[in-house]
Design an enzyme around this catalytic site. Structure first.
Site, PDB file in Angstrom:
ATOM      1  N   VAL A  23       0.865  -1.177   0.000  1.00 17.37           N
ATOM      2  CA  VAL A  23       0.000   0.000   0.000  1.00 17.37           C
ATOM      3  C   VAL A  23       0.901   1.226   0.000  1.00 17.37           C
ATOM      4  CG1 VAL A  23      -1.974  -1.066   1.122  1.00 17.37           C
ATOM      5  CG2 VAL A  23      -0.168  -0.092   2.519  1.00 17.37           C
ATOM      6  N   SER A  24       0.480   2.249  -0.720  1.00 10.60           N
ATOM      7  CA  SER A  24       1.327   3.430  -0.867  1.00 10.60           C
ATOM      8  C   SER A  24       0.794   4.659  -0.158  1.00 10.60           C
ATOM      9  CB  SER A  24       1.519   3.749  -2.351  1.00 10.60           C
ATOM     10  OG  SER A  24       0.264   3.880  -2.997  1.00 10.60           O
ATOM     11  N   THR A  25      -0.406   4.592   0.401  1.00 10.09           N
ATOM     12  CA  THR A  25      -0.969   5.726   1.133  1.00 10.09           C
ATOM     13  C   THR A  25      -1.491   5.245   2.479  1.00 10.09           C
ATOM     14  OG1 THR A  25      -3.190   5.434   0.224  1.00 10.09           O
ATOM     15  CG2 THR A  25      -1.668   6.822  -1.037  1.00 10.09           C
TER      16      THR A  25
END
Length: 219
Positions: A23-25
């Site tokens: 996941v990037s956020t």
């Protein structure tokens, strides 16, 4: 993608299925990705909770290091593995050289099958084609700019006027190289580069102005 729609995958050569999620956020959660990987039969799952920058994908590098020949790396979707198509192709190509398979659940892509390998060959060909178009366009733009007489590349650190000013100041024996460089807003290295005689310990000299010529009196 719903985990219950995924059947157990078959690893290459009896190896392990290794899952990778990311996941990037802060608002994204890993639960759904991990559930899909578990439903696919992954015996070991690595997960990153940071951005997709290379320096911040520690778990991905651990997964790649953990995988052995005959294993298969499984991701929930292609965008979880690579930051770009070039990045994705590079990683998958590295896996293939090591005899490791790759599967993306969302796209139903499996490089251990002829169809999956064909898709990735097409991806690689498109990426190379785009790269060549960019390079060709850059070269054409540079050629056109040169034809118009435009300067290509970074502007010089010193203009001709600044060089002349520096030479005039250096003709004064009391002026130091450091003080002149500060006055012109440049470094000592730049000054030595554009006034090369300084390297040999010589200071520029300003030629004496010719004496004014007096007109002869009219008769």
């Amino acid at each position: 993608m719903d985990s219950d729609t995924q059947g157990l995958l078959e690893p290459v050569g009896g190896g392990w299925l290794i899952g990778y999620a990311r996941v990037s956020t802060k608002g994204q959660i890993l639960d759904r990705q991990i559930a899909a990987l578990e439903a696919a039969g992954c015996s070991r799952i690595f997960a990153d909770k940071k951005s997709g920058k290379n320096a911040e994908r520690e778990e991905l590098w651990k997964a790649l290091d953990y995988a052995r020949e005959g294993d298969t790396l499984v991701v929930p979707a292609l965008d979880r593995l690579g930051r770009s198509i070039q990045d994705l192709i590079s990683i998958v190509a590295g896996l293939r050289k090591r005899g490791i398979g790759f599967t993306s659940l969302h796209e139903s892509l499996d490089t251990t099958t002829p169809g999956g390998r064909l898709v990735f060959h097409v991806f690689a060909a498109l990426a190379e084609f785009i790269r060549e178009l960019i390079v060709q366009g850059t070269h054409e733009g540079i050629a056109a700019a040169r034809a118009r007489g435009e300067r290509i590349g970074r502007p010089p650190a010193m203009t001709e006027e600044q060089i002349m000013h520096a030479r005039a100041l250096l003709a004064n024996p009391e002026a130091t190289v450091t003080s002149i460089a500060k006055l012109l807003g440049i470094s000592r290295t730049t000054l030595y580069k554009y006034v090369p005689e300084l390297k040999a310990g010589h200071r520029p000299s300003i030629p004496a102005l010719p004496a004014p010529q007096l007109e002869a009196p009219r008769r």
